[in-house]
Design an enzyme around this catalytic site. Structure first.
Site, PDB file in Angstrom:
ATOM      1  N   TRP A  95      -2.898   0.339   9.031  1.00 30.03           N
ATOM      2  CA  TRP A  95      -3.110  -0.802   8.129  1.00 30.03           C
ATOM      3  C   TRP A  95      -2.509  -2.074   8.700  1.00 30.03           C
ATOM      4  O   TRP A  95      -3.107  -3.148   8.629  1.00 30.03           O
ATOM      5  CB  TRP A  95      -2.568  -0.512   6.733  1.00 30.03           C
ATOM      6  CG  TRP A  95      -3.299   0.619   6.094  1.00 30.03           C
ATOM      7  CD1 TRP A  95      -2.796   1.829   5.730  1.00 30.03           C
ATOM      8  CD2 TRP A  95      -4.700   0.671   5.790  1.00 30.03           C
ATOM      9  NE1 TRP A  95      -3.784   2.618   5.220  1.00 30.03           N
ATOM     10  CE2 TRP A  95      -4.956   1.944   5.238  1.00 30.03           C
ATOM     11  CE3 TRP A  95      -5.767  -0.225   5.936  1.00 30.03           C
ATOM     12  CZ2 TRP A  95      -6.233   2.344   4.830  1.00 30.03           C
ATOM     13  CZ3 TRP A  95      -7.038   0.168   5.525  1.00 30.03           C
ATOM     14  CH2 TRP A  95      -7.251   1.433   4.985  1.00 30.03           C
ATOM     15  N   LYS A 125      -4.749   2.763  -5.323  1.00 27.43           N
ATOM     16  CA  LYS A 125      -3.777   3.817  -5.055  1.00 27.43           C
ATOM     17  C   LYS A 125      -2.833   4.008  -6.241  1.00 27.43           C
ATOM     18  O   LYS A 125      -2.843   5.038  -6.864  1.00 27.43           O
ATOM     19  CB  LYS A 125      -3.008   3.504  -3.775  1.00 27.43           C
ATOM     20  CG  LYS A 125      -3.767   3.971  -2.544  1.00 27.43           C
ATOM     21  CD  LYS A 125      -4.062   2.893  -1.585  1.00 27.43           C
ATOM     22  CE  LYS A 125      -5.004   3.367  -0.492  1.00 27.43           C
ATOM     23  NZ  LYS A 125      -5.284   2.312   0.467  1.00 27.43           N
ATOM     24  N   ASP A 141       2.065  -6.107   2.447  1.00 27.37           N
ATOM     25  CA  ASP A 141       0.951  -5.278   1.999  1.00 27.37           C
ATOM     26  C   ASP A 141       1.576  -4.070   1.304  1.00 27.37           C
ATOM     27  O   ASP A 141       2.121  -3.180   1.953  1.00 27.37           O
ATOM     28  CB  ASP A 141       0.103  -4.844   3.199  1.00 27.37           C
ATOM     29  CG  ASP A 141      -0.994  -3.846   2.815  1.00 27.37           C
ATOM     30  OD1 ASP A 141      -1.105  -3.495   1.619  1.00 27.37           O
ATOM     31  OD2 ASP A 141      -1.748  -3.421   3.714  1.00 27.37           O
TER      32      ASP A 141
END
Ligand SMILES: *Cc1c(COP(=O)(O)O)cnc(C)c1O
Length: 359
Positions: A103, A196, A172
């Site tokens: 990511w 999530k 993030d």
């Protein structure tokens, strides 16, 4: 098939049962309006109320200071990978990124198209099995970006990175936002795809400090400017109403649960149970260094890929779903977000014991 399925999926992921029940009622009629939540205009008073409630719950749950805006945007966390540098990074300046795997790398790729990126730390040399401890910053980074929890490798920052005092921290937090208390005031931007830990796929939460909103150029597409969404209260265009509504319910649930401190205790109890079992096992191993372990995504494996595959298939038959590791790393991954029940972790451990015996 067993009747109770435990969903270990990394995202979209398990949601609280009470949220699903409320949502199914409101599908037909929201607050006795006779119109379902999917069918209301986003400008209606009912939906305006849903939005302001969601924001208020968010502010209360995480103690978000009044000089921060809460936005609900589209395009996933992945769109923040370019929106952040487009708004915050001038073309003659540098942004620092900490690389903890996939990511972070995607975020770095996008920022590199806008200006210079300096890698302030990386765990790539040890296959991202830890959070890097050695950080070396560029001279005057406009901001420092990090990924608080790496969903794929199962690593998580245990404290915020120490950054140069004049810089801005950008996080993030897609896979661990609101899983534990968070010091918002230490950040410039915190963002997270909802799917999530916060709700359904289709909405991205962005918590942004006021002084960053107007930094960006005005000659980039309107939808890509933070100021657009702040001015329009996340309703510049038709927003993902249903997603924001569900996020609002999840935040309410989190408040009822006891808030972030109670959620952290619950998440720690679940994760510790599984890590303790792994640490005492000769059959299963955890590839992540102890001081970097994630409370949200717990990776483990057996001694062979064939055995891993058998484990995943047999677990599925026992009602333990979504345990396959990310395709880039293999093995198993148990994602145990806020809404994942403790009983599911106990069931998993029981299954792990019986699988070990039979293999
Ligand atoms: C899932 C994930 C993303 C990508 O989110 P999208 O909403 O699918 O773009 C980004 N960062 C992290 C840490 C993630 O876990």
């Amino acid at each position: 098939m067993t009747d109770c399925i435990y969903n270990f999926s990394a995202g979209p992921a398990v949601l609280p049962e009470s949220v699903l029940q409320q949502a199914s009622t409101d599908l037909h009629s929201l607050n006795d309006s006779g119109i379902g939540v999917l069918e209301h205009s986003h400008r209606s008073s009912e939906i305006t109320e849903v939005f302001s409630q969601a924001k208020e719950n968010c502010r209360n749950l995480a103690d978000i200071p009044s000089d921060y805006e809460i936005l609900f945007l589209q395009g996933g966390a992945s769109s923040q990978f370019f929106m952040i540098p487009m708004n915050l990074l001038q073309s003659d300046k540098t942004a620092d990124y900490i690389n903890t795997g996939a990511w972070s790398q995607k975020a770095i790729k996008e920022a590199s198209m806008i200006s210079t990126v300096h890698i302030a730390g990386s765990s790539e040399s040890s296959k991202f099995d830890c959070i890097p401890t050695q950080l070396t910053f560029s001279k005057k980074p406009q901001y420092v970006h990090f990924t608080s929890n790496n969903t794929i490798y199962g690593t998580q920052w245990q404290h915020l990175p120490q950054i140069p005092s004049e810089s801005t921290l950008v996080c993030d937090a897609s896979s661990d936002l609101f899983s534990r208390p968070i010091n918002v005031a230490s950040h410039g931007i915190i963002y997270a795809g909802a799917q999530k830990n916060l709700g359904p796929a289709g909405v991205t939460m962005v918590i942004i400090k006021n002084n960053l909103i107007d930094l960006g150029p005005t000659n980039i597409p309107t939808m890509l400017q933070y100021r657009t969404h702040v001015k329009a209260n996340s309703m510049y265009n038709t927003p993902p109403v249903f997603c924001i509504y569900v996020v609002g319910l999840v935040l309410q649930w989190a408040i009822r649960f006891g808030g972030l401190i109670e959620l952290q205790k619950y998440n720690e109890a679940k994760a510790t149970m599984l890590y303790d079992f792994l640490d005492n096992s000769d059959f299963y191993t955890s590839p992540v260094k102890k001081d970097s372990r994630s409370m949200m995504n717990i990776c483990f494996k057996t001694s062979s890929e064939a055995l891993d595959a058998a484990f995943i298939a047999e677990a599925r038959n026992k009602g333990l779903s979504g345990l396959k590791g990310h395709r880039s790393v293999g093995g198993m991954r148990a994602s145990v977000y806020n809404a994942f029940p403790e009983e599911g972790v106990s069931e998993l451990i029981e299954f792990m014991k019986s699988f070990e015996k039979s293999h």
